[in-house]
Design an enzyme around this catalytic site. Structure first.
Site, short mmCIF file in Angstrom:
data_model
loop_
_atom_site.label_atom_id
_atom_site.label_comp_id
_atom_site.label_asym_id
_atom_site.label_seq_id
_atom_site.Cartn_x
_atom_site.Cartn_y
_atom_site.Cartn_z
N LYS A 231 -27.37 -18.87 24.97
CA LYS A 231 -26.87 -17.85 24.03
C LYS A 231 -26.65 -16.52 24.73
O LYS A 231 -25.78 -15.73 24.34
CB LYS A 231 -27.84 -17.67 22.86
CG LYS A 231 -28.11 -18.94 22.07
CD LYS A 231 -26.85 -19.71 21.77
CE LYS A 231 -27.14 -21.12 21.28
NZ LYS A 231 -27.30 -22.12 22.35
N SER B 200 -18.22 -33.34 22.69
CA SER B 200 -17.90 -32.07 22.02
C SER B 200 -18.91 -31.72 20.95
O SER B 200 -18.58 -31.06 19.97
CB SER B 200 -16.51 -32.15 21.38
OG SER B 200 -16.53 -33.00 20.25
N ILE C 294 -23.56 -28.65 22.59
CA ILE C 294 -23.63 -28.27 24.01
C ILE C 294 -22.25 -28.26 24.64
O ILE C 294 -21.84 -27.29 25.29
CB ILE C 294 -24.57 -29.22 24.77
CG1 ILE C 294 -26.01 -29.08 24.27
CG2 ILE C 294 -24.52 -28.94 26.28
CD1 ILE C 294 -26.97 -30.10 24.85
N ASP D 135 -38.12 -33.96 19.99
CA ASP D 135 -37.03 -34.85 20.38
C ASP D 135 -37.48 -36.28 20.64
O ASP D 135 -36.64 -37.18 20.77
CB ASP D 135 -36.34 -34.31 21.64
CG ASP D 135 -35.63 -33.00 21.40
OD1 ASP D 135 -35.67 -32.50 20.27
OD2 ASP D 135 -35.04 -32.47 22.36
N HIS E 142 -21.40 -5.44 -0.28
CA HIS E 142 -20.02 -5.27 0.16
C HIS E 142 -19.94 -4.05 1.09
O HIS E 142 -20.57 -3.03 0.83
CB HIS E 142 -19.11 -5.04 -1.05
CG HIS E 142 -17.69 -4.74 -0.69
ND1 HIS E 142 -16.80 -5.72 -0.30
CD2 HIS E 142 -17.00 -3.56 -0.65
CE1 HIS E 142 -15.63 -5.17 -0.04
NE2 HIS E 142 -15.72 -3.86 -0.24
#
Length: 463
Positions: free
Chosen positions: A49, A180, A183, A309, A442
C-alpha cells in the site's frame, strides 16, 4: 506448563491473538522465525500500500495541470526511493508490534516452531539449537506464501512472486502478470503507473473474478484506458527464460499468442505454510489442503487450534485477526459468537479502488432471492467531480421482500474506506429504507451509498 498459550506465527492472526490473550490474563509466547507482523505487515499489505500511494502521488503530479497547478521541469518516478519508503514503513510497523508485545508482557521466541506432541512446541533456533516449550493451548498461525504453478517455477529474477515485486531496483520496461486477483491487479496498476508496459493475463472471463460482474468489467475498462493490455479467458502455457526477455506463450480463445516481457510476475494466489510443523506426527486432521477446525478454531486435537490462511475461509488479514480474537476469547472462557464469513469485506487497492461485502447480484439470484438493485455512479457525485475521481459507482443489492441488505459492491476512489458502513449495516440488519433515511454528509463520496439505496427503491434524487 511454561505458558498458558503459545502461538506459532506473528502475522495479523497470530499477533492479534497474542495481545487479546494477554489482555484476558493469559501468559503468552509467540514463536516467529522472521520479522514480527508476518507477511502482511512486512511483505504484503503494508509495504504494497505504501508503493501504491507513491504511484498515486506520481499520478497526481503528472496530472497537476488538471487541478490548476503548474509544475516546471521533468517529473519521473524514483523506484528506489519508493522502495526505501516502503521498507521503512514496514520496519516501523514491525517495531510497533515489538512495542505491543513488550507492553502486554508477551514473550517472543525466535526460531522455527513445530508441534511436538499435544502440548509441546519444538523451536529450531537460528543457532541450530532446539528447545522445547509447553503450553495448555497452542495456536497455529503460520500463514501462506506465493503460489507457484507446476510449469512456472519462480527463479526470483525473471519469474518472480510478490516479494520480489516489492523490491525491484529498476522499473522494468515490460511485465507480464499471471492472475488478476487483488495482488495481480494492484501490481498491474503500480507498474503501469510508473511506465512499465503491463500485460495482465486472467484465466477466467473477467479481471478480479470474485467481484460482482459489473465491478469486474469496470476495472477492466479502467485498466485498458490506462494502457494495460488485459487478456481474459487466457492462460500462460509456458515461459522461455533463456533469452534477454521472457518469451511467454499465452493461450487465448483465438489461439496462442507469444508475448515478450522483461519480467513475469506470478499472482495466482497463495499456498498455506503447512510443511514441517508437526501436523502428521500430532495427528491433526486435514480438509484438502487446509487444517480442519470447528467454529472456534480448535482442531481434532484438544488444545491445538489453527487460524488464518491455513484454515478454510478468505485469506485476508482482517479475517485472520477476527479468527484469532474469537479463538482466544473462547479459550479464556468468554462466549464469542462464531465469525460471520458472509460479512467479511474484501478490498483491492487499484485505481480505481474496489471494495465489496456480501452477495453479488448473480449470487443473490442463484440463492433464490427476489432483489432490488440500486446503483449510483460517481459521475453524479459532487465530491467525486471536485476531486477529479469520477470513475466507478456504488451498487447495493437488497432482498425485495424484507429490505435486507444482501451485498454492497463499490469501485472508485476511497471506496476501501467506505465499505465499512455496509459491513456495519449488514451486521445490524439495517434495511434499505433505513439506509435511505440515514443522513450522509455533503459533499462526500459516501453520499453515493445513500443514493444507491435510494435508487433501488425508486427514490434517488441526483440521477
Amino acid at each position: 506448563m511454561n505458558y498458558d498459550l503459545i502461538i506459532i506465527g506473528s502475522g495479523p492472526g497470530g499477533y492479534v491473538a497474542a495481545i487479546r490473550a494477554s489482555q484476558l490474563g493469559k501468559k503468552v509466547a509467540v514463536v516467529e522465525r522472521a520479522e514480527l507482523g508476518g507477511i502482511c505487515l512486512n511483505w504484503g499489505c503494508i509495504p504494497a500500500k505504501s508503493l501504491l500511494k507513491s504511484a498515486k502521488v506520481y499520478e497526481y503530479v503528472r496530472h497537476a495541470g488538471d487541478y490548476g497547478v503548474n509544475i516546471k521541469g521533468d517529473v519521473s518516478p524514483d523506484i528506489k526511493g519508493m522502495i526505501k519508503r516502503s521498507r521503512e514503513i514496514a520496519e516501523g510497523m514491525s517495531k510497533g508490534i515489538q512495542y505491543l508485545f513488550k507492553k502486554n508482557n508477551i514473550e517472543q521466541i525466535k526460531g522455527f516452531g513445530k508441534l511436538d506432541g499435544k502440548n509441546t512446541v519444538l523451536v529450531e533456533g537460528d543457532n541450530g539449537k532446539n528447545e522445547k516449550y509447553t503450553a495448555q493451548h497452542i495456536i497455529l498461525a503460520t500463514g501462506s506464501r506465493s503460489k507457484e504453478l507446476p510449469d512456472l517455477k519462480q527463479d526470483g529474477k525473471k519469474i518472480i512472486g510478490y516479494r520480489e515485486a516489492l523490491t525491484l531496483n529498476e522499473v522494468p520496461e515490460s511485465m507480464l502478470i499471471v492472475g488478476s486477483g487483488a495482488i495481480g491487479s494492484e501490481f498491474a496498476y503500480f507498474y503501469n503507473s510508473l511506465g512499465t508496459k503491463v500485460t495482465l493475463v486472467e484465466f477466467l472471463p473477467n479481471v478480479v473474478p470474485l467481484e460482482d460482474e459489473e465491478v469486474s468489467k469496470q476495472l477492466g475498462r479502467s485498466f485498458k484506458k490506462a494502457g494495460i493490455k488485459v487478456m481474459t479467458g487466457s492462460s500462460v502455457e509456458k515461459v522461455d527464460i533463456n533469452g534477454a526477455l521472457c518469451k511467454t506463450t499465452v493461450k487465448t480463445k483465438k489461439g496462442e499468442e507469444e508475448i515478450e516481457a522483461e519480467i513475469v510476475l506470478l499472482a495466482v494466489g497463495v499456498t498455506p505454510n503447512l510443511e514441517n510443523i508437526g501436523l502428521e506426527e500430532t495427528g491433526i486432521e486435514m480438509d484438502k489442503d487446509k487444517i480442519k477446525v470447528d467454529k472456534y478454531y480448535q482442531t481434532n486435537i484438544k488444545g491445538v487450534y489453527a487460524i488464518g490462511d491455513i484454515v478454510h475461509g478468505p485469506a485476508l488479514a482482517h479475517a485472520a485477526s477476527a479468527e484469532g480474537t474469537i479463538c482466544v476469547e473462547k479459550i479464556a472462557g468468554k462466549t464469542p459468537g462464531p465469525l460471520d464469513y458472509k460479512n467479511i469485506p474484501a478490498c483491492t487497492f487499484t485505481s480505481p479502488e474496489i471494495a465489496s461485502v456480501g452477495m453479488t447480484e448473480k449470487e443473490a439470484i442463484e440463492a433464490g432471492y427476489e432483489i432490488k438493485v440500486g446503483k449510483f455512479p460517481f459521475t453524479a457525485s459532487g465530491k467525486a467531480n471536485a476531486a477529479g475521481e469520477k470513475e466507478g459507482f456504488v451498487k447495493l443489492i437488497f432482498d425485495a421482500r424484507y429490505g435486507e441488505l444482501l451485498g454492497g459492491h463499490m469501485i472508485g476512489a476511497n471506496v476501501t474506506e467506505m465499505i465499512a458502513e455496509i459491513v456495519v449495516a449488514r451486521k445490524l440488519e439495517i434495511t434499505g429504507p433505513e439506509l435511505i433515511k440515514s443522513v450522509h454528509p455533503h459533499p462526500t463520496m459516501s453520499e453515493a451509498v445513500m443514493e444507491a439505496a435510494a435508487a433501488a427503491y425508486g427514490e434517488v434524487i441526483h440521477l
